[in-house]
Design a protein around this motif. Structure first.
Motif, mmCIF file in Angstrom:
data_model
loop_
_atom_site.group_PDB
_atom_site.id
_atom_site.type_symbol
_atom_site.label_atom_id
_atom_site.label_comp_id
_atom_site.label_asym_id
_atom_site.label_seq_id
_atom_site.Cartn_x
_atom_site.Cartn_y
_atom_site.Cartn_z
ATOM 1 N N ALA A 132 0.759 -1.061 -0.016
ATOM 2 C CA ALA A 132 0.030 -0.041 -0.075
ATOM 3 C C ALA A 132 0.767 1.308 0.011
ATOM 4 O O ALA A 132 0.621 2.225 -0.876
ATOM 5 N N VAL A 133 2.020 1.336 0.898
ATOM 6 C CA VAL A 133 2.777 2.561 0.764
ATOM 7 C C VAL A 133 3.550 2.594 -0.346
ATOM 8 O O VAL A 133 3.612 3.752 -0.899
ATOM 9 N N THR A 134 4.157 1.610 -1.011
ATOM 10 C CA THR A 134 4.852 1.650 -2.211
ATOM 11 C C THR A 134 4.053 1.750 -3.534
ATOM 12 O O THR A 134 4.604 2.010 -4.742
ATOM 13 N N GLY A 135 2.723 1.416 -3.433
ATOM 14 C CA GLY A 135 1.827 1.369 -4.697
ATOM 15 C C GLY A 135 2.257 0.067 -5.532
ATOM 16 O O GLY A 135 1.996 0.138 -6.694
ATOM 17 N N THR A 136 2.711 -1.042 -4.940
ATOM 18 C CA THR A 136 3.013 -2.307 -5.795
ATOM 19 C C THR A 136 2.154 -3.375 -5.397
ATOM 20 O O THR A 136 1.245 -3.223 -4.389
ATOM 21 N N LYS A 137 2.241 -4.419 -6.022
ATOM 22 C CA LYS A 137 1.783 -5.632 -5.611
ATOM 23 C C LYS A 137 2.091 -6.322 -4.475
ATOM 24 O O LYS A 137 3.262 -6.203 -4.141
ATOM 25 N N TYR A 138 1.273 -7.298 -3.729
ATOM 26 C CA TYR A 138 1.713 -7.809 -2.531
ATOM 27 C C TYR A 138 2.931 -8.711 -2.808
ATOM 28 O O TYR A 138 3.822 -8.467 -1.937
ATOM 29 N N SER A 139 3.142 -9.326 -4.133
ATOM 30 C CA SER A 139 4.088 -10.117 -4.366
ATOM 31 C C SER A 139 5.481 -9.548 -4.345
ATOM 32 O O SER A 139 6.589 -9.645 -3.852
ATOM 33 N N THR A 140 5.361 -8.317 -4.788
ATOM 34 C CA THR A 140 6.522 -7.406 -5.012
ATOM 35 C C THR A 140 6.855 -6.824 -3.881
ATOM 36 O O THR A 140 8.009 -6.750 -3.295
ATOM 37 N N ALA A 141 5.713 -6.480 -3.131
ATOM 38 C CA ALA A 141 6.221 -5.896 -1.683
ATOM 39 C C ALA A 141 6.900 -6.902 -0.675
ATOM 40 O O ALA A 141 7.812 -6.813 0.256
ATOM 41 N N ARG A 142 6.440 -8.028 -0.778
ATOM 42 C CA ARG A 142 6.967 -9.479 0.010
ATOM 43 C C ARG A 142 8.541 -9.507 -0.481
ATOM 44 O O ARG A 142 9.044 -9.717 0.291
ATOM 45 N N ALA A 143 8.775 -9.482 -1.803
ATOM 46 C CA ALA A 143 10.044 -9.707 -2.355
ATOM 47 C C ALA A 143 11.096 -8.432 -1.838
ATOM 48 O O ALA A 143 11.991 -8.522 -1.218
ATOM 49 N N LEU A 144 10.310 -7.020 -1.692
ATOM 50 C CA LEU A 144 11.049 -6.141 -1.304
ATOM 51 C C LEU A 144 11.414 -6.160 0.377
ATOM 52 O O LEU A 144 12.646 -6.208 0.910
ATOM 53 N N LEU A 145 10.378 -6.785 1.066
ATOM 54 C CA LEU A 145 10.916 -7.076 2.281
ATOM 55 C C LEU A 145 11.753 -8.311 2.441
ATOM 56 O O LEU A 145 12.811 -8.226 3.583
ATOM 57 N N GLN A 146 11.790 -9.226 1.916
ATOM 58 C CA GLN A 146 13.028 -10.329 1.753
ATOM 59 C C GLN A 146 14.532 -9.690 1.511
ATOM 60 O O GLN A 146 15.309 -10.117 2.022
ATOM 61 N N ARG A 147 14.393 -8.715 0.573
ATOM 62 C CA ARG A 147 15.581 -7.862 0.100
ATOM 63 C C ARG A 147 16.434 -7.201 1.347
ATOM 64 O O ARG A 147 17.460 -7.135 1.643
ATOM 65 N N ILE A 148 15.224 -6.645 2.168
ATOM 66 C CA ILE A 148 15.500 -5.752 3.314
ATOM 67 C C ILE A 148 16.051 -6.571 4.182
ATOM 68 O O ILE A 148 17.218 -6.256 4.956
#
Length: 64
Positions: A13-29
């Protein structure tokens, strides 16, 4: 009480991306900060990694 960690749905919601993209972002973090696979990501870590202002992210999350 203010929220401390961020979940994939909220990151999407914050980044304006899909759930799967946000999940991958959190994995990279998590990888960036050498955290275990299932560890929580704090809002501060999320903001440092994405270069988003912490106050704005916290405000957006508390509205949800």
């Amino acid at each position: 009480m203010q929220q401390v960690c961020i979940y994939p749905k909220e990151a999407a919601a914050v980044t304006g991306t899909k759930y799967s993209t946000a999940r991958a972002l959190l994995q990279r973090i998590r990888a960036h900060y050498a955290k275990p696979a299932r560890a929580y990501v704090s809002i501060a870590e999320f903001c440092q990694y994405t270069h988003l202002p912490e106050a704005e992210v916290a405000r957006a999350l508390n509205r949800s």
